[in-house]
Design a protein around this motif. Structure first.
Motif, PDB file in Angstrom:
ATOM      1  N   LYS A 126     -57.261   5.927 -16.619  1.00 15.68           N
ATOM      2  CA  LYS A 126     -56.460   4.699 -16.514  1.00 15.68           C
ATOM      3  C   LYS A 126     -55.757   4.609 -15.166  1.00 15.68           C
ATOM      4  O   LYS A 126     -55.610   3.529 -14.609  1.00 15.68           O
ATOM      5  CB  LYS A 126     -55.418   4.632 -17.637  1.00 15.68           C
ATOM      6  CG  LYS A 126     -55.996   4.284 -18.962  1.00 15.68           C
ATOM      7  CD  LYS A 126     -56.504   2.869 -18.964  1.00 15.68           C
ATOM      8  CE  LYS A 126     -57.050   2.497 -20.313  1.00 15.68           C
ATOM      9  NZ  LYS A 126     -57.698   1.200 -20.312  1.00 15.68           N
ATOM     10  N   TRP A 127     -55.297   5.740 -14.626  1.00 11.34           N
ATOM     11  CA  TRP A 127     -54.600   5.730 -13.340  1.00 11.34           C
ATOM     12  C   TRP A 127     -55.502   5.246 -12.218  1.00 11.34           C
ATOM     13  O   TRP A 127     -55.023   4.731 -11.221  1.00 11.34           O
ATOM     14  CB  TRP A 127     -54.076   7.118 -12.996  1.00 11.34           C
ATOM     15  CG  TRP A 127     -52.878   7.521 -13.784  1.00 11.34           C
ATOM     16  CD1 TRP A 127     -51.989   6.706 -14.417  1.00 11.34           C
ATOM     17  CD2 TRP A 127     -52.430   8.849 -14.034  1.00 11.34           C
ATOM     18  NE1 TRP A 127     -51.019   7.446 -15.041  1.00 11.34           N
ATOM     19  CE2 TRP A 127     -51.260   8.763 -14.813  1.00 11.34           C
ATOM     20  CE3 TRP A 127     -52.894  10.105 -13.666  1.00 11.34           C
ATOM     21  CZ2 TRP A 127     -50.562   9.884 -15.231  1.00 11.34           C
ATOM     22  CZ3 TRP A 127     -52.187  11.214 -14.086  1.00 11.34           C
ATOM     23  CH2 TRP A 127     -51.033  11.103 -14.854  1.00 11.34           C
ATOM     24  N   LYS A 128     -56.798   5.394 -12.372  1.00 11.63           N
ATOM     25  CA  LYS A 128     -57.737   4.957 -11.331  1.00 11.63           C
ATOM     26  C   LYS A 128     -57.936   3.448 -11.347  1.00 11.63           C
ATOM     27  O   LYS A 128     -58.470   2.888 -10.405  1.00 11.63           O
ATOM     28  CB  LYS A 128     -59.075   5.678 -11.494  1.00 11.63           C
ATOM     29  CG  LYS A 128     -58.986   7.166 -11.197  1.00 11.63           C
ATOM     30  CD  LYS A 128     -60.331   7.807 -11.134  1.00 11.63           C
ATOM     31  CE  LYS A 128     -60.836   8.129 -12.515  1.00 11.63           C
ATOM     32  NZ  LYS A 128     -62.109   8.844 -12.509  1.00 11.63           N
ATOM     33  N   LYS A 129     -57.508   2.758 -12.410  1.00 11.92           N
ATOM     34  CA  LYS A 129     -57.682   1.308 -12.515  1.00 11.92           C
ATOM     35  C   LYS A 129     -56.468   0.577 -11.962  1.00 11.92           C
ATOM     36  O   LYS A 129     -55.340   1.052 -12.051  1.00 11.92           O
ATOM     37  CB  LYS A 129     -57.891   0.918 -13.974  1.00 11.92           C
ATOM     38  CG  LYS A 129     -59.178   1.459 -14.545  1.00 11.92           C
ATOM     39  CD  LYS A 129     -59.375   1.013 -15.958  1.00 11.92           C
ATOM     40  CE  LYS A 129     -60.687   1.568 -16.479  1.00 11.92           C
ATOM     41  NZ  LYS A 129     -60.927   1.190 -17.861  1.00 11.92           N
ATOM     42  N   GLN A 130     -56.728  -0.588 -11.400  1.00 11.34           N
ATOM     43  CA  GLN A 130     -55.676  -1.386 -10.810  1.00 11.34           C
ATOM     44  C   GLN A 130     -54.707  -1.871 -11.890  1.00 11.34           C
ATOM     45  O   GLN A 130     -55.121  -2.350 -12.945  1.00 11.34           O
ATOM     46  CB  GLN A 130     -56.263  -2.584 -10.084  1.00 11.34           C
ATOM     47  CG  GLN A 130     -55.234  -3.392  -9.347  1.00 11.34           C
ATOM     48  CD  GLN A 130     -55.854  -4.551  -8.598  1.00 11.34           C
ATOM     49  OE1 GLN A 130     -57.048  -4.807  -8.718  1.00 11.34           O
ATOM     50  NE2 GLN A 130     -55.047  -5.256  -7.839  1.00 11.34           N
ATOM     51  N   GLY A 131     -53.429  -1.739 -11.612  1.00 15.82           N
ATOM     52  CA  GLY A 131     -52.402  -2.152 -12.556  1.00 15.82           C
ATOM     53  C   GLY A 131     -51.907  -1.034 -13.445  1.00 15.82           C
ATOM     54  O   GLY A 131     -50.870  -1.165 -14.093  1.00 15.82           O
ATOM     55  N   TYR A 132     -52.637   0.051 -13.498  1.00 14.13           N
ATOM     56  CA  TYR A 132     -52.252   1.176 -14.352  1.00 14.13           C
ATOM     57  C   TYR A 132     -51.942   2.434 -13.540  1.00 14.13           C
ATOM     58  O   TYR A 132     -51.928   3.532 -14.078  1.00 14.13           O
ATOM     59  CB  TYR A 132     -53.377   1.500 -15.337  1.00 14.13           C
ATOM     60  CG  TYR A 132     -53.648   0.392 -16.320  1.00 14.13           C
ATOM     61  CD1 TYR A 132     -52.841   0.193 -17.422  1.00 14.13           C
ATOM     62  CD2 TYR A 132     -54.731  -0.466 -16.131  1.00 14.13           C
ATOM     63  CE1 TYR A 132     -53.083  -0.823 -18.317  1.00 14.13           C
ATOM     64  CE2 TYR A 132     -54.991  -1.491 -17.027  1.00 14.13           C
ATOM     65  CZ  TYR A 132     -54.168  -1.664 -18.111  1.00 14.13           C
ATOM     66  OH  TYR A 132     -54.412  -2.669 -18.991  1.00 14.13           O
ATOM     67  N   GLU A 133     -51.656   2.288 -12.260  1.00 17.11           N
ATOM     68  CA  GLU A 133     -51.463   3.442 -11.383  1.00 17.11           C
ATOM     69  C   GLU A 133     -50.288   4.313 -11.798  1.00 17.11           C
ATOM     70  O   GLU A 133     -50.289   5.511 -11.556  1.00 17.11           O
ATOM     71  CB  GLU A 133     -51.267   3.003  -9.928  1.00 17.11           C
ATOM     72  CG  GLU A 133     -52.469   2.337  -9.314  1.00 17.11           C
ATOM     73  CD  GLU A 133     -52.474   0.825  -9.524  1.00 17.11           C
ATOM     74  OE1 GLU A 133     -51.531   0.285 -10.141  1.00 17.11           O
ATOM     75  OE2 GLU A 133     -53.438   0.194  -9.074  1.00 17.11           O
ATOM     76  N   ASN A 134     -49.276   3.730 -12.418  1.00 16.21           N
ATOM     77  CA  ASN A 134     -48.078   4.474 -12.793  1.00 16.21           C
ATOM     78  C   ASN A 134     -47.892   4.578 -14.298  1.00 16.21           C
ATOM     79  O   ASN A 134     -46.784   4.809 -14.766  1.00 16.21           O
ATOM     80  CB  ASN A 134     -46.840   3.799 -12.189  1.00 16.21           C
ATOM     81  CG  ASN A 134     -46.890   3.779 -10.689  1.00 16.21           C
ATOM     82  OD1 ASN A 134     -47.329   4.733 -10.068  1.00 16.21           O
ATOM     83  ND2 ASN A 134     -46.472   2.677 -10.089  1.00 16.21           N
ATOM     84  N   LEU A 135     -48.947   4.400 -15.055  1.00 15.22           N
ATOM     85  CA  LEU A 135     -48.864   4.421 -16.512  1.00 15.22           C
ATOM     86  C   LEU A 135     -48.269   5.733 -17.007  1.00 15.22           C
ATOM     87  O   LEU A 135     -48.660   6.814 -16.566  1.00 15.22           O
ATOM     88  CB  LEU A 135     -50.262   4.227 -17.103  1.00 15.22           C
ATOM     89  CG  LEU A 135     -50.374   4.160 -18.625  1.00 15.22           C
ATOM     90  CD1 LEU A 135     -49.652   2.926 -19.143  1.00 15.22           C
ATOM     91  CD2 LEU A 135     -51.823   4.135 -19.039  1.00 15.22           C
ATOM     92  N   CYS A 136     -47.307   5.641 -17.918  1.00 18.18           N
ATOM     93  CA  CYS A 136     -46.620   6.844 -18.382  1.00 18.18           C
ATOM     94  C   CYS A 136     -47.388   7.552 -19.494  1.00 18.18           C
ATOM     95  O   CYS A 136     -47.476   8.775 -19.500  1.00 18.18           O
ATOM     96  CB  CYS A 136     -45.223   6.489 -18.866  1.00 18.18           C
ATOM     97  SG  CYS A 136     -45.181   5.185 -20.104  1.00 18.18           S
ATOM     98  N   CYS A 137     -47.933   6.809 -20.432  1.00 20.40           N
ATOM     99  CA  CYS A 137     -48.723   7.418 -21.511  1.00 20.40           C
ATOM    100  C   CYS A 137     -49.660   6.355 -22.086  1.00 20.40           C
ATOM    101  O   CYS A 137     -49.465   5.162 -21.890  1.00 20.40           O
ATOM    102  CB  CYS A 137     -47.827   7.999 -22.599  1.00 20.40           C
ATOM    103  SG  CYS A 137     -46.970   6.788 -23.611  1.00 20.40           S
ATOM    104  N   LEU A 138     -50.656   6.803 -22.801  1.00 20.38           N
ATOM    105  CA  LEU A 138     -51.650   5.880 -23.355  1.00 20.38           C
ATOM    106  C   LEU A 138     -51.120   5.071 -24.535  1.00 20.38           C
ATOM    107  O   LEU A 138     -51.622   3.989 -24.822  1.00 20.38           O
ATOM    108  CB  LEU A 138     -52.900   6.650 -23.768  1.00 20.38           C
ATOM    109  CG  LEU A 138     -53.702   7.230 -22.622  1.00 20.38           C
ATOM    110  CD1 LEU A 138     -54.818   8.111 -23.145  1.00 20.38           C
ATOM    111  CD2 LEU A 138     -54.271   6.134 -21.756  1.00 20.38           C
TER     112      LEU A 138
END
Length: 147
Positions: free
Chosen positions: A92-104
């Motif tokens: 998910k971190w590799k996708k645009q908009g999810y670079e800083n996602l904390c958890c799934l």
């Protein structure tokens, strides 16, 4: 973090010695977080430190491989295979908009009442609270990972 099974599996690839001290330190923090008393906390609040350390460990491996290019593909794959880092979260971190996602759990719509994303996925400037209180995610305690 699961123990690295060295007896049955092949030995770790070259470069493991460089990241092992940091991973052991994060593993010690994880053990402390798991054994920490949770009296006086909400049920979900007691899991927040575990989610935070899990995120740190995965982000460490991600940064070493994708940002700094300090570890080899073989070592990166080894870390994913041994479940030292979360493969789905890194994807998910590799996708645009999810670079800083904390958890799934914050992007799973089935975990919310109205079928939407978590409150931490809403940009901070859109969350204007007149009382000045901070809003945090119920799942992981994040205060805003959308940017």
């Amino acid at each position: 973090m699961p123990k690295v099974r060295r007896a049955r599996s092949k030995p770790p690839p070259e470069g493991w010695e460089l990241i092992e001290p940091t991973l052991e330190e994060l593993e010690a923090k994880m053990r402390d977080a798991e054994t920490e008393t949770h009296e006086g906390k909400r049920k979900t609040e007691s899991l927040w430190p575990i989610f935070k350390i899990h995120h740190q460990r995965s982000r460490y491996i991600y940064d070493l491989f994708y940002k700094r290019k300090a570890i080899s593909r073989e070592l990166y794959d080894y870390c994913l295979k041994q479940r030292i880092a979360d493969q789905a979260l890194i994807a998910k971190w590799k996708k645009q908009g999810y670079e800083n996602l904390c958890c799934l759990r914050c992007i799973q719509v089935r975990d919310t009442n109205f079928g939407t994303n978590c409150i931490c996925r809403v940009p901070r400037e859109k969350l204007e609270d007149p009382n000045g209180t901070t809003r945090e995610c119920v799942h992981c305690g994040c205060r805003g990972c959308s940017g």
